[in-house]
Design a protein around this motif. Structure first.
Motif, PDB file in Angstrom:
ATOM      1  N   HIS A  18     -19.702 -11.630  43.695  1.00 51.71           N
ATOM      2  CA  HIS A  18     -20.775 -11.667  45.428  1.00 51.71           C
ATOM      3  C   HIS A  18     -20.635 -13.324  45.789  1.00 51.71           C
ATOM      4  O   HIS A  18     -21.510 -13.769  47.076  1.00 51.71           O
ATOM      5  CB  HIS A  18     -22.173 -12.116  45.234  1.00 51.71           C
ATOM      6  CG  HIS A  18     -22.240 -10.210  44.866  1.00 51.71           C
ATOM      7  ND1 HIS A  18     -23.399  -9.634  45.150  1.00 51.71           N
ATOM      8  CD2 HIS A  18     -22.183  -9.563  43.146  1.00 51.71           C
ATOM      9  CE1 HIS A  18     -23.833  -8.084  44.128  1.00 51.71           C
ATOM     10  NE2 HIS A  18     -23.372  -8.649  43.435  1.00 51.71           N
ATOM     11  N   MET A  19     -19.016 -13.625  45.864  1.00 46.85           N
ATOM     12  CA  MET A  19     -18.439 -15.270  46.283  1.00 46.85           C
ATOM     13  C   MET A  19     -17.732 -14.338  47.847  1.00 46.85           C
ATOM     14  O   MET A  19     -16.728 -14.339  47.642  1.00 46.85           O
ATOM     15  CB  MET A  19     -17.674 -15.072  45.846  1.00 46.85           C
ATOM     16  CG  MET A  19     -16.933 -17.053  46.185  1.00 46.85           C
ATOM     17  SD  MET A  19     -16.217 -18.109  44.540  1.00 46.85           S
ATOM     18  CE  MET A  19     -17.385 -17.490  42.882  1.00 46.85           C
ATOM     19  N   LEU A  56      -8.949  -4.567  56.802  1.00 52.38           N
ATOM     20  CA  LEU A  56      -9.516  -6.564  56.545  1.00 52.38           C
ATOM     21  C   LEU A  56     -10.039  -6.317  55.322  1.00 52.38           C
ATOM     22  O   LEU A  56      -9.878  -7.044  54.116  1.00 52.38           O
ATOM     23  CB  LEU A  56     -10.491  -6.461  57.489  1.00 52.38           C
ATOM     24  CG  LEU A  56     -11.080  -7.415  57.216  1.00 52.38           C
ATOM     25  CD1 LEU A  56     -10.529  -9.021  57.340  1.00 52.38           C
ATOM     26  CD2 LEU A  56     -12.183  -7.907  58.726  1.00 52.38           C
ATOM     27  N   ASN A  57      -9.940  -4.959  54.197  1.00 59.04           N
ATOM     28  CA  ASN A  57     -10.717  -4.884  53.070  1.00 59.04           C
ATOM     29  C   ASN A  57      -9.470  -5.368  52.603  1.00 59.04           C
ATOM     30  O   ASN A  57      -9.488  -6.539  51.464  1.00 59.04           O
ATOM     31  CB  ASN A  57     -11.626  -3.742  52.640  1.00 59.04           C
ATOM     32  CG  ASN A  57     -11.408  -3.466  51.458  1.00 59.04           C
ATOM     33  OD1 ASN A  57     -12.486  -3.691  51.347  1.00 59.04           O
ATOM     34  ND2 ASN A  57     -11.257  -2.292  50.925  1.00 59.04           N
ATOM     35  N   GLY A  85     -20.249 -18.154  59.167  1.00 57.90           N
ATOM     36  CA  GLY A  85     -19.256 -18.810  58.771  1.00 57.90           C
ATOM     37  C   GLY A  85     -18.099 -18.267  57.558  1.00 57.90           C
ATOM     38  O   GLY A  85     -16.885 -18.600  56.837  1.00 57.90           O
ATOM     39  N   LYS A  86     -18.749 -16.765  57.180  1.00 56.81           N
ATOM     40  CA  LYS A  86     -17.886 -16.364  56.058  1.00 56.81           C
ATOM     41  C   LYS A  86     -17.827 -14.595  55.680  1.00 56.81           C
ATOM     42  O   LYS A  86     -18.413 -14.540  56.282  1.00 56.81           O
ATOM     43  CB  LYS A  86     -18.392 -16.728  54.379  1.00 56.81           C
ATOM     44  CG  LYS A  86     -18.761 -18.683  54.160  1.00 56.81           C
ATOM     45  CD  LYS A  86     -18.953 -18.216  52.449  1.00 56.81           C
ATOM     46  CE  LYS A  86     -19.062 -20.021  51.887  1.00 56.81           C
ATOM     47  NZ  LYS A  86     -19.539 -20.824  53.290  1.00 56.81           N
ATOM     48  N   LEU A  87     -16.531 -14.471  55.174  1.00 58.52           N
ATOM     49  CA  LEU A  87     -16.537 -12.699  55.129  1.00 58.52           C
ATOM     50  C   LEU A  87     -17.070 -12.906  53.765  1.00 58.52           C
ATOM     51  O   LEU A  87     -17.189 -13.293  52.912  1.00 58.52           O
ATOM     52  CB  LEU A  87     -15.585 -12.242  55.940  1.00 58.52           C
ATOM     53  CG  LEU A  87     -14.795 -10.709  55.637  1.00 58.52           C
ATOM     54  CD1 LEU A  87     -15.383 -10.602  56.038  1.00 58.52           C
ATOM     55  CD2 LEU A  87     -13.596 -11.069  54.556  1.00 58.52           C
ATOM     56  N   LYS A  88     -18.416 -11.663  53.885  1.00 62.04           N
ATOM     57  CA  LYS A  88     -18.696 -11.054  52.110  1.00 62.04           C
ATOM     58  C   LYS A  88     -18.325  -9.701  52.584  1.00 62.04           C
ATOM     59  O   LYS A  88     -18.597  -9.225  53.318  1.00 62.04           O
ATOM     60  CB  LYS A  88     -20.761 -12.043  52.611  1.00 62.04           C
ATOM     61  CG  LYS A  88     -21.266 -11.457  53.394  1.00 62.04           C
ATOM     62  CD  LYS A  88     -22.874 -11.646  52.835  1.00 62.04           C
ATOM     63  CE  LYS A  88     -23.524 -11.511  52.126  1.00 62.04           C
ATOM     64  NZ  LYS A  88     -24.566 -11.788  51.813  1.00 62.04           N
ATOM     65  N   TYR A  89     -18.913  -9.907  51.575  1.00 62.40           N
ATOM     66  CA  TYR A  89     -19.088  -7.733  51.119  1.00 62.40           C
ATOM     67  C   TYR A  89     -20.675  -7.927  50.865  1.00 62.40           C
ATOM     68  O   TYR A  89     -21.098  -8.564  49.389  1.00 62.40           O
ATOM     69  CB  TYR A  89     -17.864  -7.904  49.695  1.00 62.40           C
ATOM     70  CG  TYR A  89     -18.078  -6.019  49.781  1.00 62.40           C
ATOM     71  CD1 TYR A  89     -16.718  -5.828  50.509  1.00 62.40           C
ATOM     72  CD2 TYR A  89     -18.686  -5.457  48.954  1.00 62.40           C
ATOM     73  CE1 TYR A  89     -16.208  -4.900  50.050  1.00 62.40           C
ATOM     74  CE2 TYR A  89     -17.944  -3.952  48.914  1.00 62.40           C
ATOM     75  CZ  TYR A  89     -16.878  -3.377  49.150  1.00 62.40           C
ATOM     76  OH  TYR A  89     -16.608  -2.025  49.145  1.00 62.40           O
TER      77      TYR A  89
END
Length: 325
Positions: A94-95, A273-274, A310-314
């Motif tokens: 989860h980073m 993108l993934n 400001g971050k891309l997360k899943y």
């Protein structure tokens, strides 16, 4: 594209050349895709360790976006079609991945409005396109931003997209360097190897190669380019350079030469993108990446990918809206 394996399992990849920039942006691309699929039909799918060599052997270097799509589909199929193509902290731990916010050049009030919106959204690294309007006006606008925000508050990257001429590029880089700019992408047009080498040797501002990397496929040719130009950074767009694994070859060579790098999306949907985000996370880099261009879609494929602070997360609470279901 959809790649079908045993037991009706399938993998999904995206073939999306960037108009006007991809070398396989051509009117007969759909016929080329059909031809590649026909050639690949019945061939044994390789394991991940042999995939890059297999792609280079089976798909011509003139079709980097097809390679990217096939590569992603194979990797997805190898993991039973669950949209996980690399083991990575983005999903497993989860980073999130820090990314830069893109700001479009315009008048001062428009740019300040964009930057303040990015700051409110948690971005501390901003990328700005330059070279589209008068340089003096652009410098004035950039200076107005620096007057408001120090380099500790905002990391500023600029992208010239080859807008400078070799004759005046160094002078412009010296002016930009006084504004605490982190780096400039592709100050002059690609293909001017000696001129770019000279710039990278003399520049007061770190230079990042972008379009310069497109169309170079063999590992030894990649090494020759890096040795001749000796850039401070390179920027990898997997759709344009033949896939994530090909980008990884660039990264390996860059790190051997103490050259920095970051990954950037190129208007892919969430499928592409993934794949790029997972590979970026797999490489364990802390530098802000250029992975936010999917926000420009109004009809994107729904996915667990979200941008927060400001971050891309899943987001594991969200699901994929599989386009082939």
């Amino acid at each position: 594209m959809k790649l079908i394996g045993d037991n009706n399992e399938f993998g999904i990849g995206e073939i999306g050349p960037l108009k006007g920039l991809s070398i396989d942006d051509r009117p007969d691309l759909e016929k080329c895709i059909d031809s590649v699929c026909h050639e690949l039909e019945g061939k044994e799918i390789p394991q991940k360790e042999a995939l890059l060599d297999w792609l280079k052997s089976n798909i011509d270097q003139d079709f980097p976006s097809i390679r990217f799509g096939v590569e992603t589909a194979i990797l997805d199929l190898l993991t039973k079609g669950n949209m996980k193509v690399f083991d990575c902290d983005l999903i497993d731990s989860h980073m999130p991945i820090p990314i830069n916010g893109l700001v479009w050049m315009g008048d001062e009030s428009f740019m300040i409005e964009q930057i303040e919106a990015k700051l409110r959204s948690g971005f501390d690294c901003i990328k700005m396109k330059i070279g589209a309007i008068d340089f003096e006006t652009e410098i004035k606008l950039l200076k107005s931003i620096r007057d408001r925000y120090t380099k500790d508050e905002i990391v500023l990257r600029v992208d010239a997209n080859g807008a400078f001429s070799p004759r005046d590029a160094l002078n412009k880089l010296e002016i930009l360097s006084s504004l605490d700019i982190h780096s400039i992408e592709q100050p002059i047009k690609a293909g001017q190897i000696e001129e770019m080498s000279n710039l990278c040797n003399k520049t007061p501002l770190p230079i990042a190669l972008d379009e310069e990397l497109i169309g170079i496929d063999k590992k030894e040719e990649k090494a020759i380019l890096l040795d001749r130009i000796q850039p401070q950074f390179i920027i990898l767009k997997p759709t344009l350079v033949g896939g994530n694994l090909s980008a990884g070859e660039w990264i390996e060579l860059a790190e051997e030469r103490n050259t920095g790098w970051w990954m950037t999306s190129a208007l892919e949907s969430n499928v592409g993108l993934n794949a790029i985000a997972q590979y970026t996370s797999y490489l364990h880099t802390a530098m802000p990446q250029g992975l936010g261009t999917g926000q420009l879609y109004y009809n994107n494929i729904e996915s667990p990918l979200v941008i927060e602070q400001g971050k891309l997360k899943y987001d594991h609470s969200l699901e994929w809206n599989n386009p082939f279901d």
